[in-house]
Design a protein around this motif. Structure first.
Motif, PDB file in Angstrom:
ATOM      1  N   ARG A  18       0.618   6.211 -41.810  1.00 54.57           N
ATOM      2  CA  ARG A  18       0.432   5.789 -40.292  1.00 54.57           C
ATOM      3  C   ARG A  18       0.406   4.133 -40.411  1.00 54.57           C
ATOM      4  O   ARG A  18      -0.131   3.584 -41.164  1.00 54.57           O
ATOM      5  CB  ARG A  18      -1.010   6.138 -39.647  1.00 54.57           C
ATOM      6  N   VAL A  19       1.212   3.767 -39.459  1.00 57.08           N
ATOM      7  CA  VAL A  19       1.580   2.454 -39.199  1.00 57.08           C
ATOM      8  C   VAL A  19       0.177   1.635 -38.749  1.00 57.08           C
ATOM      9  O   VAL A  19      -0.622   2.300 -37.658  1.00 57.08           O
ATOM     10  CB  VAL A  19       2.597   2.120 -38.338  1.00 57.08           C
ATOM     11  N   PHE A  26      10.374  -5.803 -37.672  1.00 55.34           N
ATOM     12  CA  PHE A  26      10.022  -4.283 -37.956  1.00 55.34           C
ATOM     13  C   PHE A  26      10.500  -3.703 -36.595  1.00 55.34           C
ATOM     14  O   PHE A  26      11.143  -2.663 -36.659  1.00 55.34           O
ATOM     15  CB  PHE A  26       8.596  -4.136 -38.372  1.00 55.34           C
ATOM     16  N   VAL A  27       9.938  -4.206 -35.657  1.00 57.24           N
ATOM     17  CA  VAL A  27      10.236  -3.419 -34.017  1.00 57.24           C
ATOM     18  C   VAL A  27      11.675  -3.508 -33.768  1.00 57.24           C
ATOM     19  O   VAL A  27      12.475  -2.636 -33.446  1.00 57.24           O
ATOM     20  CB  VAL A  27       9.298  -4.299 -32.990  1.00 57.24           C
ATOM     21  N   VAL A  32      11.818   0.952 -32.228  1.00 59.82           N
ATOM     22  CA  VAL A  32      10.610   1.664 -31.423  1.00 59.82           C
ATOM     23  C   VAL A  32       9.501   0.730 -31.426  1.00 59.82           C
ATOM     24  O   VAL A  32       9.216  -0.190 -32.288  1.00 59.82           O
ATOM     25  CB  VAL A  32       9.975   2.803 -32.667  1.00 59.82           C
ATOM     26  N   PRO A  33       8.944   0.633 -30.420  1.00 64.79           N
ATOM     27  CA  PRO A  33       7.746  -0.221 -30.058  1.00 64.79           C
ATOM     28  C   PRO A  33       6.610   0.102 -31.063  1.00 64.79           C
ATOM     29  O   PRO A  33       6.472   0.995 -31.425  1.00 64.79           O
ATOM     30  CB  PRO A  33       7.304   0.119 -28.601  1.00 64.79           C
ATOM     31  N   LEU A  34       5.838  -0.990 -31.153  1.00 67.06           N
ATOM     32  CA  LEU A  34       4.845  -0.975 -32.440  1.00 67.06           C
ATOM     33  C   LEU A  34       3.849  -0.043 -31.899  1.00 67.06           C
ATOM     34  O   LEU A  34       3.369   1.005 -32.823  1.00 67.06           O
ATOM     35  CB  LEU A  34       4.382  -2.187 -32.643  1.00 67.06           C
ATOM     36  N   GLU A  35       3.732   0.135 -30.624  1.00 70.31           N
ATOM     37  CA  GLU A  35       2.660   1.146 -30.098  1.00 70.31           C
ATOM     38  C   GLU A  35       2.936   2.581 -30.345  1.00 70.31           C
ATOM     39  O   GLU A  35       2.248   3.555 -30.611  1.00 70.31           O
ATOM     40  CB  GLU A  35       2.073   1.111 -28.598  1.00 70.31           C
ATOM     41  N   ILE A  36       4.180   2.686 -30.282  1.00 71.42           N
ATOM     42  CA  ILE A  36       4.840   4.131 -30.679  1.00 71.42           C
ATOM     43  C   ILE A  36       4.976   4.503 -32.215  1.00 71.42           C
ATOM     44  O   ILE A  36       4.457   5.555 -32.720  1.00 71.42           O
ATOM     45  CB  ILE A  36       6.154   4.389 -29.985  1.00 71.42           C
ATOM     46  N   TRP A  42       5.924   5.654 -38.379  1.00 71.60           N
ATOM     47  CA  TRP A  42       7.192   5.082 -38.228  1.00 71.60           C
ATOM     48  C   TRP A  42       8.415   6.104 -38.684  1.00 71.60           C
ATOM     49  O   TRP A  42       9.506   6.040 -38.235  1.00 71.60           O
ATOM     50  CB  TRP A  42       7.495   3.749 -38.992  1.00 71.60           C
ATOM     51  N   GLN A  43       7.937   6.890 -39.696  1.00 70.67           N
ATOM     52  CA  GLN A  43       8.855   7.983 -40.239  1.00 70.67           C
ATOM     53  C   GLN A  43       9.408   8.823 -38.905  1.00 70.67           C
ATOM     54  O   GLN A  43      10.476   9.597 -39.414  1.00 70.67           O
ATOM     55  CB  GLN A  43       8.267   8.599 -41.420  1.00 70.67           C
ATOM     56  N   ALA A  44       8.862   8.879 -37.933  1.00 69.91           N
ATOM     57  CA  ALA A  44       9.446   9.796 -36.839  1.00 69.91           C
ATOM     58  C   ALA A  44      10.849   9.380 -36.387  1.00 69.91           C
ATOM     59  O   ALA A  44      11.477  10.145 -35.873  1.00 69.91           O
ATOM     60  CB  ALA A  44       8.296   9.575 -35.650  1.00 69.91           C
TER      61      ALA A  44
END
Length: 71
Positions: A18-19, A26-27, A32-36, A42-44
């Motif tokens: 988990r991030v 990175f974003v 992908v926004p950091l919140e997502i 992030w592997q999603a």
């Protein structure tokens, strides 16, 4: 903080992948926004094959860490 000012995409995860934090690069790289990324991991954003390779790599890393801690 070095991560914040790095021109390279950087992130940190917990042992489950988990991030916990990431920088602006990175974003930008992930799109992908950091919140997502924090909520879904992030592997999603990876395709199935890349996600499987990541999970295998994470499992190997965790085993090495367990061995080092046991020393």
């Amino acid at each position: 903080m070095l991560m914040r000012h790095s021109p390279v995409g950087m992130f940190m995860t917990d042992p489950q992948g988990r991030v916990l934090m990431g920088n602006d690069q990175f974003v930008l790289l992930c799109g992908v926004p950091l919140e997502i990324a924090r909520e879904h991991g992030w592997q999603a954003i990876l395709d199935a094959e890349e996600s499987q390779r990541f999970q295998q790599s994470l499992a190997r890393r965790n085993e090495v860490l367990k061995q080092l801690i046991a020393l």
